[in-house]
Scaffold this motif. Structure first.
Motif, PDB file in Angstrom:
ATOM      1  N   HIS A 377       0.825  -1.217   0.000  1.00  0.00           N
ATOM      2  CA  HIS A 377       0.000   0.000   0.000  1.00  0.00           C
ATOM      3  C   HIS A 377       0.857   1.265   0.000  1.00  0.00           C
ATOM      4  O   HIS A 377       0.365   2.350  -0.341  1.00  0.00           O
ATOM      5  N   ALA A 378       2.139   1.122   0.352  1.00  0.00           N
ATOM      6  CA  ALA A 378       3.040   2.274   0.301  1.00  0.00           C
ATOM      7  C   ALA A 378       3.204   2.765  -1.132  1.00  0.00           C
ATOM      8  O   ALA A 378       3.527   3.941  -1.354  1.00  0.00           O
ATOM      9  N   GLY A 379       2.987   1.884  -2.119  1.00  0.00           N
ATOM     10  CA  GLY A 379       3.072   2.310  -3.512  1.00  0.00           C
ATOM     11  C   GLY A 379       2.007   3.339  -3.838  1.00  0.00           C
ATOM     12  O   GLY A 379       2.286   4.384  -4.452  1.00  0.00           O
ATOM     13  N   ARG A 380       0.779   3.076  -3.423  1.00  0.00           N
ATOM     14  CA  ARG A 380      -0.322   4.023  -3.652  1.00  0.00           C
ATOM     15  C   ARG A 380      -0.067   5.334  -2.905  1.00  0.00           C
ATOM     16  O   ARG A 380      -0.272   6.420  -3.446  1.00  0.00           O
ATOM     17  N   ARG A 381       0.412   5.242  -1.661  1.00  0.00           N
ATOM     18  CA  ARG A 381       0.697   6.449  -0.885  1.00  0.00           C
ATOM     19  C   ARG A 381       1.841   7.250  -1.496  1.00  0.00           C
ATOM     20  O   ARG A 381       1.824   8.482  -1.485  1.00  0.00           O
TER      21      ARG A 381
END
Length: 430
Positions: A377-381
């Protein structure tokens, strides 16, 4: 298809002898779309002085003539809003413009309007607490179209309740019983306050549902609001420098499996897609210079333009055949999270990150290297934070990510403002 709609809650405008009625006024739900209007009754009434027209909700601390609290009424209004949104999303997925009659029919099938007349209280019948819980999960899961992850969350809730105490009853959860449960989650399960708050909200949802169904008459949950100190969860993302460091890192020859993990993660960083949507991305979703997806989590229909970075990753795998005609070599979320941490550690993305949380009244500060906190989810953030820092307007970013309001975007906007402020200070070094 994207159906533009406006869903508002308002008080009914009624007059008696030419004077506007301001006491015990019905709350209506109004839905506007395609130059059409539909009015729904909510079954609730409130005095005009107790209604916040800006927020379209009952003011905190107020109650109706029937002693229905603001939190109870507002929770029901939110439920109606969610139901209407899910109905429209189903039509969008089917690429059909519904008629007002179809919207009404779908809404009535999901939720029978609450009678505005007070009902005599029924004597609560003996019941199996956990059988009712199963009924609640089945009913709300079907009504709200829960994902597998939501079902798993409530399976965990049931597990906590089962381990907490044998022979639970609805009458047990008065203020003292609720305090005992919070103490169990804190002392035995060693949960953080934020996690306890989530577990408590899930339990309240169940108790409120059962109360409305007439299963029990104990509404102590409604006024139970323990003080649980908490801090805003820190958003973990990669700065532009860290993103380039990860991208340019030379992966050792004996770790080549990490290359595919990196490519998938970078694709998230340059498109803002969640893991579930990258996992489901098919070649038919690629439309030249953009991709079209219906998100798994929210069923939003999104059009996301491709940039040079995301195009390069797609081109790299355009001639590679994957199962189910998938576009990218996406492995399971758990394995990808493990590999990401390993990759980021090797690339020396090890800035110390301090996370503050509370257990009861105890403040705990954990300092952890960033690589240990990275997940898919760090990719989206990362996409959101860097897009905002580059000056792309929030409303444009929201079109790509599917965020529906600024409340969810505010933490990212604050981060982008900090990044820009720090960047401006570099002029002082010249």
């Amino acid at each position: 298809m994207n159906i533009k709609r406006n869903i508002i809650f308002t008080l009914e405008s009624r007059k008696k002898d030419g004077v506007l009625i301001t006491e015990n006024v019905p709350i209506r739900m109004r839905v506007n779309f395609a130059s059409k209007r539909i009015e729904f009754t909510t079954g609730y009434r409130i005095d005009s002085a107790k209604w916040d027209s800006a927020k379209q909700r009952v003011k905190n601390g107020c109650s109706s003539k029937l002693k229905q609290s603001a939190s109870e009424i507002n929770a029901s209004l939110l439920g109606y809003y969610t139901e209407i949104q899910s109905i429209f999303k189903r039509f969008e997925v089917e690429d059909v413009m519904p008629t007002p009659e179809q919207i009404k029919e779908a809404f009535n099938a999901l939720h029978k309007p609450v009678s505005e007349e007070p009902k005599p209280k029924k004597e609560a019948l003996p019941c199996d607490f956990f059988q009712v819980f199963d009924d609640f999960v089945e009913d709300c899961g079907r009504q709200n179209n829960w994902t597998n992850s939501t079902f798993e969350k409530f399976a965990a809730v049931k597990n906590h309740l089962t381990n907490f105490r044998e022979g639970l009853t609805f009458e047990f959860f008065d203020e003292r019983g609720l305090n005992d449960y919070v103490g169990y989650l804190r002392d035995v399960k060693e949960m953080r306050n934020t996690t306890i708050g989530k577990q408590l909200s899930f339990l309240k949802w169940f108790l409120r549902w059962a109360f409305k169904k007439g299963v029990h008459q104990n509404n102590a949950y409604d006024s139970y609001k323990p003080k649980l100190k908490s801090t805003q969860k820190k958003i973990i993302f990669l700065t532009w420098d860290e993103l380039n460091r990860l991208r340019e890192f030379k992966i050792p020859s004996n770790k080549q499996a990490l290359e595919r993990v990196r490519d998938v993660f970078l694709f998230q960083c340059f498109t803002g897609l969640r893991y579930s949507d990258v996992f489901n991305l098919r070649r038919s979703d690629i439309k030249g210079d953009h991709i079209e997806v219906t998100t798994v989590k929210t069923s939003d229909s999104l059009i996301i333009e491709l940039n040079n970075h995301s195009k390069a990753i797609l081109d790299k795998y355009k001639d590679v055949a994957f199962e189910h005609d998938k576009v990218l070599p996406v492995i399971t979320n758990q394995k990808m999270n493990d590999y990401l941490k390993e990759l980021a550690e090797m690339a020396e993305i090890d800035e110390p990150v301090r996370q503050t949380y509370y257990k009861g009244n105890e403040r705990i500060d954990d300092v952890t290297p960033k690589y240990a906190l990275l997940g898919t989810h760090a990719g989206r953030r990362t996409f959101i934070c860097n897009a905002l820092a580059l000056g792309i307007p929030p409303q444009v970013v929201m079109k790509w990510t599917g965020h529906s309001d600024y409340k969810a975007m505010k933490p990212y906007i604050d981060i982008a403002d900090d990044i820009k402020a720090n960047a401006m200070s570099k002029f002082n070094q010249l």
